[in-house]
Design an enzyme around this catalytic site. Structure first.
Site, PDB file in Angstrom:
ATOM      1  N   CYS A 111       1.998   7.834  -7.424  1.00  0.00           N
ATOM      2  CA  CYS A 111       3.368   7.299  -7.365  1.00  0.00           C
ATOM      3  C   CYS A 111       4.024   7.183  -8.735  1.00  0.00           C
ATOM      4  CB  CYS A 111       3.374   5.946  -6.662  1.00  0.00           C
ATOM      5  SG  CYS A 111       2.538   5.990  -5.079  1.00  0.00           S
ATOM      6  N   HIS A 248       9.791   2.502  -8.251  1.00  0.00           N
ATOM      7  CA  HIS A 248       9.110   3.174  -7.141  1.00  0.00           C
ATOM      8  C   HIS A 248       9.316   2.341  -5.873  1.00  0.00           C
ATOM      9  CE1 HIS A 248       6.272   4.946  -4.533  1.00  0.00           C
ATOM     10  NE2 HIS A 248       5.364   4.014  -4.655  1.00  0.00           N
ATOM     11  N   ASN A 278       8.131   5.135   1.572  1.00  0.00           N
ATOM     12  CA  ASN A 278       7.483   5.348   0.280  1.00  0.00           C
ATOM     13  C   ASN A 278       7.178   6.840   0.129  1.00  0.00           C
ATOM     14  OD1 ASN A 278       5.571   5.612  -1.763  1.00  0.00           O
ATOM     15  ND2 ASN A 278       4.432   3.765  -1.203  1.00  0.00           N
TER      16      ASN A 278
HETATM   17  O1  UT7 Z   1       2.909   3.638  -3.296  1.00  0.00           O
HETATM   18  C1  UT7 Z   1       1.727   3.047  -3.715  1.00  0.00           C
HETATM   19  C2  UT7 Z   1       1.882   1.626  -3.840  1.00  0.00           C
HETATM   20  N1  UT7 Z   1       1.658   0.994  -2.551  1.00  0.00           N
HETATM   21  C3  UT7 Z   1       2.059  -0.233  -2.391  1.00  0.00           C
HETATM   22  O2  UT7 Z   1       2.651  -0.809  -3.278  1.00  0.00           O
HETATM   23  C4  UT7 Z   1       1.697  -0.976  -1.108  1.00  0.00           C
HETATM   24  C5  UT7 Z   1       1.508  -2.432  -1.406  1.00  0.00           C
HETATM   25  N2  UT7 Z   1       1.130  -3.215  -0.231  1.00  0.00           N
HETATM   26  C6  UT7 Z   1       2.025  -3.567   0.741  1.00  0.00           C
HETATM   27  O3  UT7 Z   1       3.189  -3.201   0.647  1.00  0.00           O
HETATM   28  C7  UT7 Z   1       1.570  -4.444   1.864  1.00  0.00           C
HETATM   29  O4  UT7 Z   1       0.292  -4.948   1.569  1.00  0.00           O
HETATM   30  C8  UT7 Z   1       1.541  -3.727   3.249  1.00  0.00           C
HETATM   31  C9  UT7 Z   1       2.962  -3.463   3.719  1.00  0.00           C
HETATM   32  C10 UT7 Z   1       0.765  -2.420   3.143  1.00  0.00           C
HETATM   33  C11 UT7 Z   1       0.863  -4.618   4.288  1.00  0.00           C
HETATM   34  O5  UT7 Z   1       1.523  -5.875   4.386  1.00  0.00           O
HETATM   35  P1  UT7 Z   1       0.671  -7.209   4.483  1.00  0.00           P
HETATM   36  O6  UT7 Z   1       1.628  -8.319   4.609  1.00  0.00           O
HETATM   37  O7  UT7 Z   1      -0.278  -7.217   3.311  1.00  0.00           O
HETATM   38  O8  UT7 Z   1      -0.077  -7.043   5.877  1.00  0.00           O
HETATM   39  P2  UT7 Z   1      -1.655  -7.020   6.170  1.00  0.00           P
HETATM   40  O9  UT7 Z   1      -2.245  -5.746   5.688  1.00  0.00           O
HETATM   41  O10 UT7 Z   1      -2.254  -8.292   5.665  1.00  0.00           O
HETATM   42  O11 UT7 Z   1      -1.682  -7.034   7.746  1.00  0.00           O
HETATM   43  C12 UT7 Z   1      -1.267  -8.195   8.466  1.00  0.00           C
HETATM   44  C13 UT7 Z   1      -1.442  -7.934   9.950  1.00  0.00           C
HETATM   45  C14 UT7 Z   1      -2.844  -7.480  10.339  1.00  0.00           C
HETATM   46  O12 UT7 Z   1      -3.144  -8.085  11.575  1.00  0.00           O
HETATM   47  P3  UT7 Z   1      -4.104  -9.373  11.635  1.00  0.00           P
HETATM   48  O13 UT7 Z   1      -5.408  -8.921  11.033  1.00  0.00           O
HETATM   49  O14 UT7 Z   1      -3.414 -10.426  10.814  1.00  0.00           O
HETATM   50  O15 UT7 Z   1      -4.161  -9.684  13.087  1.00  0.00           O
HETATM   51  C15 UT7 Z   1      -2.687  -5.994  10.571  1.00  0.00           C
HETATM   52  O16 UT7 Z   1      -3.612  -5.475  11.498  1.00  0.00           O
HETATM   53  O17 UT7 Z   1      -0.541  -6.888  10.377  1.00  0.00           O
HETATM   54  C16 UT7 Z   1      -1.279  -5.910  11.123  1.00  0.00           C
HETATM   55  N3  UT7 Z   1      -0.657  -4.606  10.909  1.00  0.00           N
HETATM   56  C17 UT7 Z   1       0.344  -4.133  11.665  1.00  0.00           C
HETATM   57  N4  UT7 Z   1       0.972  -4.640  12.743  1.00  0.00           N
HETATM   58  C18 UT7 Z   1       1.970  -3.906  13.283  1.00  0.00           C
HETATM   59  C19 UT7 Z   1      -0.935  -3.706   9.929  1.00  0.00           C
HETATM   60  N5  UT7 Z   1      -0.126  -2.644  10.066  1.00  0.00           N
HETATM   61  C20 UT7 Z   1       0.674  -2.891  11.122  1.00  0.00           C
HETATM   62  C21 UT7 Z   1       1.714  -2.171  11.727  1.00  0.00           C
HETATM   63  N6  UT7 Z   1       2.324  -2.714  12.805  1.00  0.00           N
HETATM   64  N7  UT7 Z   1       2.131  -0.960  11.269  1.00  0.00           N
END
Ligand code: UT7
Length: 323
Positions: A111, A248, A278
């Site tokens: 990225c 980014h 992204n």
């Molecule tokens: O380009 C490279 C740089 N990349 C980044 O900067 C990404 C940085 N990270 C992020 O933007 C965030 O961490 C994410 C958007 C990837 C994830 O957000 P989060 O608030 O950290 O969510 P999480 O991974 O903690 O997931 C929370 C919940 C989980 O369920 P439980 O375990 O709490 O029941 C996931 O299974 O959300 C669930 N989940 C979803 N639910 C619906 C994960 N993906 C999805 C989805 N739809 N697509």
């Protein structure tokens, strides 16, 4: 010898896939994706390729800059999703636009790819041997996604952005900072082919992007403000002097957190992630091109740019706009 950005261009695939479209094929929702990330839709490639989108973005940047293919002596593409292992995407672009005198190569800084390309071009231009560079960030990330992994596939999109930078007596790339942390590489990774020779049993399984989103999030919100502050200071400026922060586009919450840490209004952080998702190396140049075409960039403005992601890598720069 200094560097001046004189034109921008971009290209997105025709097909638009909304969050609602995704919710019909996997267990997700517009509510989850838009509230956690700010993403509402993304463009996904069908007939488009990394090279075709790069070429279209390049042609638009050349037109915007008023530069012919014969004038370009350097082409650098930042990408992790080139169509071929070889030839490089940059060589494919060179052939397509007819930049017969250019040196062309790809770099992989995920990225941060466009930002690394900008800095490499700056170093080439400073030598005095190169005059006009075409730098591109381009990705077809959809081919690297595991479409059964809702935690990653909903985040990414496809597209390409390009800029023309030219050697100039007065330098407009006021400062630059870049870094890498390979020790944390596994938090955002995508394996290439495994060994394939008579000595090993080869796995035929395809590999996809895997991301520990929370670790990458923490890395972004701690590293990017520090890098930006360092660069702005090195440019002899303060954060108040910066007209726009072109970052980014990974997550709107990252942009908000960086704005808060820098004590800068979120209004200075334009976004494209709502309609692009992204797009890794392509995010920064696509956003810059959108701003340029909307007439937001005025001569003399100070623009802070930053990329961050796989590697891990990060980079920031301060540009004085003078296209
Ligand atoms: O380009 C490279 C740089 N990349 C980044 O900067 C990404 C940085 N990270 C992020 O933007 C965030 O961490 C994410 C958007 C990837 C994830 O957000 P989060 O608030 O950290 O969510 P999480 O991974 O903690 O997931 C929370 C919940 C989980 O369920 P439980 O375990 O709490 O029941 C996931 O299974 O959300 C669930 N989940 C979803 N639910 C619906 C994960 N993906 C999805 C989805 N739809 N697509």
């Amino acid at each position: 010898m200094g560097t001046r950005m004189i034109g921008t261009g971009s290209s997105l695939p025709k097909a638009v896939v909304t969050n609602d479209d995704l919710s019909k094929i996997m267990d997700t929702s517009d509510e989850w994706i838009s509230s956690r990330t700010g993403i509402r839709e993304r463009h996904l490639a069908k007939e488009e390729t990394t090279a075709s989108m790069s070429t279209e973005a390049a042609r638009r940047a050349m037109e915007n800059a008023g530069v012919t293919a014969q004038e370009i002596d350097l082409i650098i593409v930042g990408t992790v999703s080139a169509d071929h292992v070889t030839p490089a995407c940059a060589c494919e672009v060179q052939a397509a636009i007819g930049a017969v005198d250019a040196v062309a190569f790809d770099i992989n800084a995920a990225c941060s790819g466009f930002m690394f390309a900008l800095n490499i071009a700056h170093a080439y231009l400073q030598t005095g041997f190169y005059k006009t560079a075409l730098i591109i960030g381009a990705e077809t990330l959809s081919k690297l996604m595991d479409w059964s992994d809702r935690s990653t596939c909903v985040l990414f999109g496809d597209g390409a952005g390009a800029a023309i930078v030219r050697a100039d007596d007065r330098n407009r790339l006021l400062a630059f900072d870049q870094g890498s942390d390979g020790i944390k590489g596994s938090v955002l990774a995508c394996p290439n082919r495994s060994n394939n020779n008579p000595l090993v049993e080869t796995s035929k399984e395809l590999s996809y992007v895997h991301m520990d989103g929370q670790e990458v999030y923490k890395f972004a919100v701690t590293t990017v403000p520090v890098s930006l502050q360092r660069t702005i200071q090195a440019a002899g400026l303060t954060v108040e002097d910066i007209d726009y922060f072109v970052l980014h586009q990974a997550n709107i919450r990252i942009l908000q957190a960086v704005a808060k840490r820098l004590k800068v209004s979120e209004d200075k952080f334009p976004i494209s992630l709502d309609h692009c998702g992204n797009i890794s190396a392509a995010s920064v140049p696509i956003l810059l091109d959108e701003m340029n075409r909307q007439g937001l960039l005025k001569s003399g403005m100070k623009i802070a740019l930053a990329g961050f992601g796989g590697g891990l890598t990060w980079a920031s720069a301060v540009l004085e706009w003078d296209a």
